[in-house]
Design an enzyme around this catalytic site. Structure first.
Site, PDB file in Angstrom:
ATOM      1  N   ARG A 163       1.087  -1.475   0.051  1.00 40.73           N
ATOM      2  CA  ARG A 163       0.456   0.149  -0.159  1.00 40.73           C
ATOM      3  C   ARG A 163       0.792   0.994  -0.087  1.00 40.73           C
ATOM      4  O   ARG A 163       1.758   1.437   0.917  1.00 40.73           O
ATOM      5  CB  ARG A 163      -0.985  -0.101   1.546  1.00 40.73           C
ATOM      6  CG  ARG A 163      -1.436   1.373   1.709  1.00 40.73           C
ATOM      7  CD  ARG A 163      -2.944   1.750   0.361  1.00 40.73           C
ATOM      8  NE  ARG A 163      -3.123   2.752   1.002  1.00 40.73           N
ATOM      9  CZ  ARG A 163      -4.029   3.638  -0.103  1.00 40.73           C
ATOM     10  NH1 ARG A 163      -3.920   3.115  -1.315  1.00 40.73           N
ATOM     11  NH2 ARG A 163      -4.124   4.572   0.426  1.00 40.73           N
ATOM     12  N   GLU A 206      -0.091  11.178   2.780  1.00 46.09           N
ATOM     13  CA  GLU A 206      -0.520  11.137   4.117  1.00 46.09           C
ATOM     14  C   GLU A 206      -1.990  12.442   3.961  1.00 46.09           C
ATOM     15  O   GLU A 206      -2.028  13.095   3.365  1.00 46.09           O
ATOM     16  CB  GLU A 206       0.697  12.088   4.969  1.00 46.09           C
ATOM     17  CG  GLU A 206      -0.188  12.855   6.543  1.00 46.09           C
ATOM     18  CD  GLU A 206       1.385  13.687   6.859  1.00 46.09           C
ATOM     19  OE1 GLU A 206       2.301  14.582   6.644  1.00 46.09           O
ATOM     20  OE2 GLU A 206       1.208  13.878   8.278  1.00 46.09           O
ATOM     21  N   CYS A 207      -2.893  11.967   5.171  1.00 48.33           N
ATOM     22  CA  CYS A 207      -4.062  12.505   5.060  1.00 48.33           C
ATOM     23  C   CYS A 207      -4.781  12.604   6.984  1.00 48.33           C
ATOM     24  O   CYS A 207      -4.689  11.723   6.805  1.00 48.33           O
ATOM     25  CB  CYS A 207      -4.844  11.678   4.598  1.00 48.33           C
ATOM     26  SG  CYS A 207      -6.500  12.771   4.767  1.00 48.33           S
ATOM     27  N   CYS A 253     -12.990  11.227   3.434  1.00 51.14           N
ATOM     28  CA  CYS A 253     -12.311  10.660   2.156  1.00 51.14           C
ATOM     29  C   CYS A 253     -11.971   8.726   3.017  1.00 51.14           C
ATOM     30  O   CYS A 253     -12.066   8.584   3.575  1.00 51.14           O
ATOM     31  CB  CYS A 253     -10.471  10.925   1.801  1.00 51.14           C
ATOM     32  SG  CYS A 253      -9.444  11.603   3.518  1.00 51.14           S
ATOM     33  N   GLY A 279      -2.251  16.453   1.954  1.00 52.76           N
ATOM     34  CA  GLY A 279      -3.376  16.949   1.157  1.00 52.76           C
ATOM     35  C   GLY A 279      -2.727  16.484  -0.227  1.00 52.76           C
ATOM     36  O   GLY A 279      -2.545  18.628  -1.002  1.00 52.76           O
ATOM     37  N   ARG A 280      -2.495  16.513  -1.045  1.00 46.80           N
ATOM     38  CA  ARG A 280      -1.850  15.829  -2.232  1.00 46.80           C
ATOM     39  C   ARG A 280      -0.271  16.770  -2.640  1.00 46.80           C
ATOM     40  O   ARG A 280       0.047  17.364  -3.133  1.00 46.80           O
ATOM     41  CB  ARG A 280      -2.576  16.220  -3.185  1.00 46.80           C
ATOM     42  CG  ARG A 280      -4.603  15.551  -3.498  1.00 46.80           C
ATOM     43  CD  ARG A 280      -4.653  15.721  -4.095  1.00 46.80           C
ATOM     44  NE  ARG A 280      -5.918  15.632  -4.763  1.00 46.80           N
ATOM     45  CZ  ARG A 280      -7.322  15.801  -4.478  1.00 46.80           C
ATOM     46  NH1 ARG A 280      -7.134  17.303  -5.201  1.00 46.80           N
ATOM     47  NH2 ARG A 280      -8.724  15.831  -4.359  1.00 46.80           N
ATOM     48  N   ASP A 286      -3.162  18.215  -8.176  1.00 46.54           N
ATOM     49  CA  ASP A 286      -1.983  17.813  -7.197  1.00 46.54           C
ATOM     50  C   ASP A 286      -0.617  17.732  -7.284  1.00 46.54           C
ATOM     51  O   ASP A 286       0.138  18.606  -8.150  1.00 46.54           O
ATOM     52  CB  ASP A 286      -2.845  16.638  -7.810  1.00 46.54           C
ATOM     53  CG  ASP A 286      -2.345  15.329  -7.059  1.00 46.54           C
ATOM     54  OD1 ASP A 286      -0.720  15.648  -6.386  1.00 46.54           O
ATOM     55  OD2 ASP A 286      -2.790  14.218  -6.941  1.00 46.54           O
ATOM     56  N   ARG A 332       1.724  15.658  -5.569  1.00 48.20           N
ATOM     57  CA  ARG A 332       2.434  14.863  -4.950  1.00 48.20           C
ATOM     58  C   ARG A 332       3.459  14.072  -6.411  1.00 48.20           C
ATOM     59  O   ARG A 332       4.411  14.107  -5.674  1.00 48.20           O
ATOM     60  CB  ARG A 332       1.855  13.680  -4.520  1.00 48.20           C
ATOM     61  CG  ARG A 332       0.363  14.208  -3.493  1.00 48.20           C
ATOM     62  CD  ARG A 332      -0.255  12.762  -3.326  1.00 48.20           C
ATOM     63  NE  ARG A 332      -1.401  12.827  -4.497  1.00 48.20           N
ATOM     64  CZ  ARG A 332      -2.762  12.787  -4.248  1.00 48.20           C
ATOM     65  NH1 ARG A 332      -2.368  10.601  -3.282  1.00 48.20           N
ATOM     66  NH2 ARG A 332      -3.190  12.186  -5.731  1.00 48.20           N
ATOM     67  N   SER A 386      -4.102  -0.227  -4.187  1.00 50.62           N
ATOM     68  CA  SER A 386      -3.942   1.244  -5.013  1.00 50.62           C
ATOM     69  C   SER A 386      -4.809   1.458  -6.272  1.00 50.62           C
ATOM     70  O   SER A 386      -4.817   0.647  -6.841  1.00 50.62           O
ATOM     71  CB  SER A 386      -2.740   2.189  -4.921  1.00 50.62           C
ATOM     72  OG  SER A 386      -3.279   2.930  -5.453  1.00 50.62           O
ATOM     73  N   LYS A 429      -0.211   6.562  -9.935  1.00 53.49           N
ATOM     74  CA  LYS A 429       0.814   5.827  -8.739  1.00 53.49           C
ATOM     75  C   LYS A 429       0.819   5.014  -9.689  1.00 53.49           C
ATOM     76  O   LYS A 429       2.272   4.335 -10.436  1.00 53.49           O
ATOM     77  CB  LYS A 429       0.554   5.661  -7.362  1.00 53.49           C
ATOM     78  CG  LYS A 429      -0.171   6.444  -6.444  1.00 53.49           C
ATOM     79  CD  LYS A 429      -0.434   5.860  -4.968  1.00 53.49           C
ATOM     80  CE  LYS A 429      -0.787   7.284  -4.097  1.00 53.49           C
ATOM     81  NZ  LYS A 429      -1.261   6.775  -3.135  1.00 53.49           N
TER      82      LYS A 429
HETATM   83 ZN   LIG Z   1      -7.564  11.612   2.969  1.00 51.81          ZN
END
Ligand SMILES: [Zn+2]
Length: 413
Positions: free
Chosen positions: A238, A242-243, A254, A286-287, A325, A327, A349, A354
């Site tokens: 996985r 981070e969220c 989410c 947060g992306r 985004d 990331r 995922s 990704k």
């Molecule tokens: Zn989230």
């Protein structure tokens, strides 16, 4: 120690670093130690930036407040990794690993001589062991999905893991190459967008390594880490960005924490079958737009005319942040190269970004594991529909009629 301030805004003339870095060399000794710690010995520095990422600012406060000697060097006695990890052939490829130091967990051993001679070389990776326990895993045992084995998983839900913390180390020519941009353009943007914090980015093109002031990543391993890099070893993974709101506080807007918990379940199963499970946890809140931007977007989504709906999910982010985004999954595959992983058998995922980034780096994904529908929280339907419509892995792409339906809760509900 002299009291004058060493400016990095002025090039030091013809003299380059006394020990240049040979990125992608076959051994740590040939690559050379990375020295970023000491501004007081500028001739020894061969990396821009500083250790500990954004925490370097707290270190500055500690020094300014008189709690920390500014030339303190860490005592690395007994801090060595608890498992053997690598070296893998990928470590000697300057195109495969460009955003972390493959030798970063064992600098105390590789560069013992230089450290003993007074050079300030610091680990950028640490590897330890732990037990973790999450209510979702206890529930999975109660539901009969997970079976305690007394080794990887205990009956009380305790899971034995190995974990690694990794700080980013960017090889600037490699990062520029990965994005298909000029190194000079990358250096200039880094210099300007950090408020001119690191003048050497533009004054010292001879320094190729940058320790950026950002969060790194944490790896959680399930099963025997030393099996990684062997072609017969099956791997489940996985990859999680981070969220905090969901991961820690259980916010239901989410699918982050439910998917993380599901991913850990998949990892435990793989370890119990003799493979290795891996959770990669990236500090990209947060992306990678940060939590303030994220909460602004939540308000904009819920206040817009017509309510919170998938149709305008990405648009609302773009209005606030300018992009959807940040990331940049382009750098993400490095950690798999570091671990010697060329194939991921179960990939928990649904993100097309990704998945695409792994494919671009030649890492095969055998099976993609979607989050089970029953685990999607009430307020997260908007996000899930929007992502599926935008190309996320799914059996059923929502149609236009579906996307205009307001599914998100109102702001005051
Ligand atoms: Zn989230």
């Amino acid at each position: 120690m002299s009291d004058h301030i060493v400016l990095t805004s002025h090039p030091r003339g013809k003299a380059g670093p006394s020990s240049p870095v040979s990125w992608g060399a076959a051994t740590a000794a040939e690559r050379g130690p990375l020295v970023a710690a000491s501004l007081s010995q500028p001739a020894l520095r061969n990396a821009i930036g500083t250790h500990s990422g954004s925490y370097s600012v707290y270190r500055a406060l500690a020094v300014a407040a008189g709690h920390l000697q500014r030339d303190h060097k860490p005592d690395l006695t007994d801090t060595a990794p608890v498992v053997t990890l690598g070296p893998h052939p990928q470590w000697a490829d300057p195109h495969k690993i460009i955003s972390l130091d493959p030798w970063g967990h064992r600098v105390a051993e590789y560069f013992a001589e230089q450290i003993a001679a007074g050079l300030d070389v610091r680990p950028t990776i640490a590897i330890t062991k732990a037990h973790i326990n999450m209510p979702e895993l206890v529930a999975a045992i109660a539901a009969g999905r997970l079976k305690p084995d007394g080794d990887i998983l205990e009956a009380n839900g305790d899971v034995r893991v190995t974990k690694a913390a990794i700080e980013p180390v960017w090889y600037l020519p490699g990062v520029a190459e990965r994005f298909g941009i000029k190194e000079s353009a990358l250096r200039r943007a880094l210099f300007e967008q950090t408020g001119g914090m690191f003048p050497e980015l533009v004054t010292r093109p001879d320094l190729k390594v940058f320790l950026p002031p950002i969060g790194g990543m944490t790896l959680y391993f399930f099963g025997d880490v030393e099996k990684l890099g062997k072609p017969e070893t099956k791997v489940a993974c996985r990859l999680h960005d981070e969220c905090n709101g969901s991961d820690v506080f259980g916010s239901d807007i989410c699918t982050c924490r439910p998917y993380l918990a599901h991913g850990i379940e998949v990892c435990i199963e793989m370890a119990q079958q003799g493979g290795v499970g891996l959770v990669v946890y990236n500090r990209k809140e947060g992306r990678a737009l940060g939590e303030v931007t994220k909460f602004l977007v939540y308000n904009a989504r819920k206040r817009q005319v017509g309510g919170d709906r998938a149709e305008t999910y990405f648009e609302r982010t773009e209005c606030v942040a300018g992009v959807q985004d940040m990331r940049f999954q382009e750098l993400m595959p490095d950690v798999f190269h570091w671990l010697g992983i060329t194939r991921i058998d179960r990939w928990a995922s649904m993100s097309n970004m990704k998945h695409g980034a792994l494919a671009a780096q030649g890492i095969e994904v055998v099976e993609r594991v979607a989050i089970p529908d029953a685990l999607i929280p009430a307020d997260a339907r908007v996000e899930m529909d929007a992502k599926k419509a935008a190309g996320y892995f799914t059996e059923k792409v929502p149609d236009a009629a579906e996307l205009v339906v307001a599914k998100g809760r109102g702001l005051h509900e």
